[in-house]
Design an enzyme around this catalytic site. Structure first.
Site, short mmCIF file in Angstrom:
data_model
loop_
_atom_site.label_atom_id
_atom_site.label_comp_id
_atom_site.label_asym_id
_atom_site.label_seq_id
_atom_site.Cartn_x
_atom_site.Cartn_y
_atom_site.Cartn_z
N SER A 19 0.84 -1.20 0.00
CA SER A 19 0.00 0.00 0.00
C SER A 19 0.87 1.25 0.00
O SER A 19 1.62 1.51 0.94
CB SER A 19 -0.90 0.02 1.23
OG SER A 19 -1.45 1.31 1.37
N HIS A 44 -1.02 -1.25 -4.35
CA HIS A 44 -2.31 -0.90 -3.76
C HIS A 44 -2.40 0.61 -3.55
O HIS A 44 -1.56 1.21 -2.89
CB HIS A 44 -2.45 -1.63 -2.42
CG HIS A 44 -3.79 -1.52 -1.79
ND1 HIS A 44 -4.86 -2.32 -2.14
CD2 HIS A 44 -4.24 -0.72 -0.80
CE1 HIS A 44 -5.91 -2.01 -1.40
NE2 HIS A 44 -5.57 -1.03 -0.58
N ASP A 46 -4.69 3.61 -2.08
CA ASP A 46 -5.80 3.93 -1.19
C ASP A 46 -6.34 5.31 -1.49
O ASP A 46 -5.67 6.32 -1.26
CB ASP A 46 -5.32 3.87 0.27
CG ASP A 46 -5.11 2.44 0.72
OD1 ASP A 46 -6.06 1.64 0.60
OD2 ASP A 46 -3.99 2.11 1.17
N MET A 48 -9.03 8.06 -0.64
CA MET A 48 -9.94 8.48 0.44
C MET A 48 -10.45 9.89 0.18
O MET A 48 -9.68 10.75 -0.28
CB MET A 48 -9.21 8.44 1.78
CG MET A 48 -8.54 7.09 2.07
SD MET A 48 -7.86 7.05 3.72
CE MET A 48 -6.97 5.49 3.69
N HIS A 77 -8.17 1.07 -4.50
CA HIS A 77 -9.14 0.84 -3.42
C HIS A 77 -9.87 2.15 -3.13
O HIS A 77 -9.32 3.05 -2.46
CB HIS A 77 -8.37 0.33 -2.18
CG HIS A 77 -9.21 0.10 -0.98
ND1 HIS A 77 -8.65 -0.12 0.27
CD2 HIS A 77 -10.55 0.02 -0.81
CE1 HIS A 77 -9.63 -0.29 1.15
NE2 HIS A 77 -10.78 -0.20 0.53
N MET A 79 -12.18 4.39 -1.25
CA MET A 79 -12.90 4.59 0.01
C MET A 79 -13.57 5.95 -0.10
O MET A 79 -13.17 6.93 0.56
CB MET A 79 -11.91 4.53 1.19
CG MET A 79 -11.45 3.12 1.50
SD MET A 79 -9.97 3.06 2.52
CE MET A 79 -8.74 3.17 1.22
N MET A 148 -11.72 -5.85 4.83
CA MET A 148 -10.94 -4.93 5.68
C MET A 148 -10.66 -5.61 7.02
O MET A 148 -11.59 -6.09 7.68
CB MET A 148 -11.72 -3.63 5.92
CG MET A 148 -11.87 -2.73 4.70
SD MET A 148 -10.34 -2.33 3.84
CE MET A 148 -9.38 -1.54 5.14
N GLY A 153 -9.42 3.92 6.64
CA GLY A 153 -9.16 5.34 6.90
C GLY A 153 -7.70 5.65 7.16
O GLY A 153 -7.21 6.70 6.74
N GLY A 155 -3.48 4.02 7.77
CA GLY A 155 -2.49 2.95 7.81
C GLY A 155 -2.00 2.76 9.23
O GLY A 155 -2.31 3.56 10.12
N ASP A 186 -6.74 -6.44 4.01
CA ASP A 186 -6.13 -5.11 4.06
C ASP A 186 -6.22 -4.53 5.47
O ASP A 186 -7.33 -4.32 5.98
CB ASP A 186 -6.89 -4.22 3.05
CG ASP A 186 -6.29 -2.83 2.90
OD1 ASP A 186 -5.25 -2.55 3.51
OD2 ASP A 186 -6.89 -2.02 2.15
N GLY A 187 -5.05 -4.29 6.06
CA GLY A 187 -5.00 -3.64 7.36
C GLY A 187 -4.24 -4.47 8.39
O GLY A 187 -4.68 -5.58 8.73
N GLY A 188 -3.10 -3.97 8.82
CA GLY A 188 -2.33 -4.64 9.87
C GLY A 188 -1.71 -5.95 9.45
O GLY A 188 -1.41 -6.80 10.29
N GLY A 208 1.09 -2.04 4.02
CA GLY A 208 1.67 -0.71 3.90
C GLY A 208 2.89 -0.60 4.78
O GLY A 208 4.04 -0.72 4.33
C1 DX5 Z 1 -6.64 1.53 5.32
C2 DX5 Z 1 -6.08 1.20 3.96
C3 DX5 Z 1 -4.94 0.25 3.97
C4 DX5 Z 1 -3.72 0.71 4.71
C5 DX5 Z 1 -2.96 -0.49 5.18
O1 DX5 Z 1 -7.83 2.22 5.16
O2 DX5 Z 1 -7.09 0.64 3.14
O3 DX5 Z 1 -4.59 -0.15 2.64
O4 DX5 Z 1 -2.85 1.49 3.92
O5 DX5 Z 1 -1.90 -0.07 5.93
P1 DX5 Z 1 -1.13 -1.01 6.97
O6 DX5 Z 1 -0.61 -2.18 6.16
O7 DX5 Z 1 -0.08 -0.14 7.48
O8 DX5 Z 1 -2.14 -1.45 7.99
ZN ZN Z 2 -6.54 -0.26 1.13
#
Ligand code: DX5
Ligand code: ZN
Length: 235
Positions: A19, A44, A46, A48, A77, A79, A148, A153, A155, A186-188, A208
């Site tokens: 990401s 990826h 993001d 927003m 992606h 959002m 998710m 929202g 990273g 996606d996320g963590g 990310g």
């Molecule tokens: C959050 C994003 C993710 C984010 C992931 O809303 O959709 O793609 O960048 O970041 P990490 O990998 O740091 O959790």
């Molecule tokens: Zn994402």
């Protein structure tokens, strides 16, 4: 512009989509090169809007600018509220794949059609509170589901392990209705959490922080994620 949609990839392969949100925004082209040479399968992006999620990132001009510096599939992606309005601008800017949120759209079938008309592959994302059952009517019409594993929202948040059964449920639905479906998380996601989620059936992982900010470098980080390939249930 020739598209490289996610349908070009085998969903029995573990695919890594770093990401860009965690990159150094002052040096996007070199940051992209860095993960591209480190073994990223996709990139990826993001997007927003400060409305669907309380954060703002980038729009089509930034995507168009980085398009010139990468051959990777742009895994976009959205959002954002009213995603159909932005399908064409992001496609023209260079998106290969577009995922929108089920919670943001009142006519997902129309948005899927608009994405396909652009020659992109289509995905639907669901937030942590949205159950797998909400996807039943769409799963055979799309190429990817994005689950998710944090609230969208920002990273750098912690992986929600309670999303594991949801991924398993979606993989089960896909077995029956769309065996080629990619399931992305996606996320963590890092070298540890990837080992928890892949056995449930996720074959595409967004990372990310774990990739762009890895102390031992992006190549080692991507390798750790790819190592989960052996945990992927064959489908
Ligand atoms: C959050 C994003 C993710 C984010 C992931 O809303 O959709 O793609 O960048 O970041 P990490 O990998 O740091 O959790
Ligand atoms: Zn994402």
């Amino acid at each position: 512009m020739i598209k490289k949609p996610v349908t070009d990839f085998d969903s029995r392969r573990l695919l890594v989509s770093p990401s860009l949100l965690a990159a150094d925004f002052a040096n996007l082209s070199s940051e992209i090169k860095r993960v591209e040479t480190a073994g990223a399968d996709l990139l990826h992006l993001d997007i927003m809007d400060g409305h669907f999620v309380p954060n703002l990132t980038m729009g089509p001009p930034v995507v168009a600018a980085i398009r010139k510096h990468s051959m990777l599939t742009f895994d976009t992606h959205l959002m954002i509220t009213n995603p159909i309005q932005y399908v064409k601008p992001f496609s023209k800017a260079g998106a290969d794949h577009i995922t929108f949120h089920l919670e943001s759209d009142d006519n997902p079938n129309e948005t899927i059609r608009a994405i396909r008309e652009e020659g992109c592959s289509a995905g639907i994302s669901i937030k942590p509170a949205t159950p797998a059952s909400a996807l039943v009517n769409y799963i055979d019409k799309i190429d990817l589901v994005l689950v998710m594993t944090v609230e969208p929202g920002f990273g750098g948040q912690s992986f929600m392990a309670d999303m594991i059964p949801k991924v398993a449920e979606i993989r089960e639905l896909a077995e029956r209705l769309n065996p080629r479906l990619h399931i992305e998380v996606d996320g963590g996601i890092d070298g540890e959490t990837v080992r928890q989620i892949v056995p449930a059936g996720a074959n595409m992982v967004v990372a990310g922080t774990a990739v762009f900010r890895a102390e031992d470098g992006a190549q080692a980080a991507i390798e750790r994620l790819h190592n989960a390939q052996k945990l992927l249930p064959v489908h």
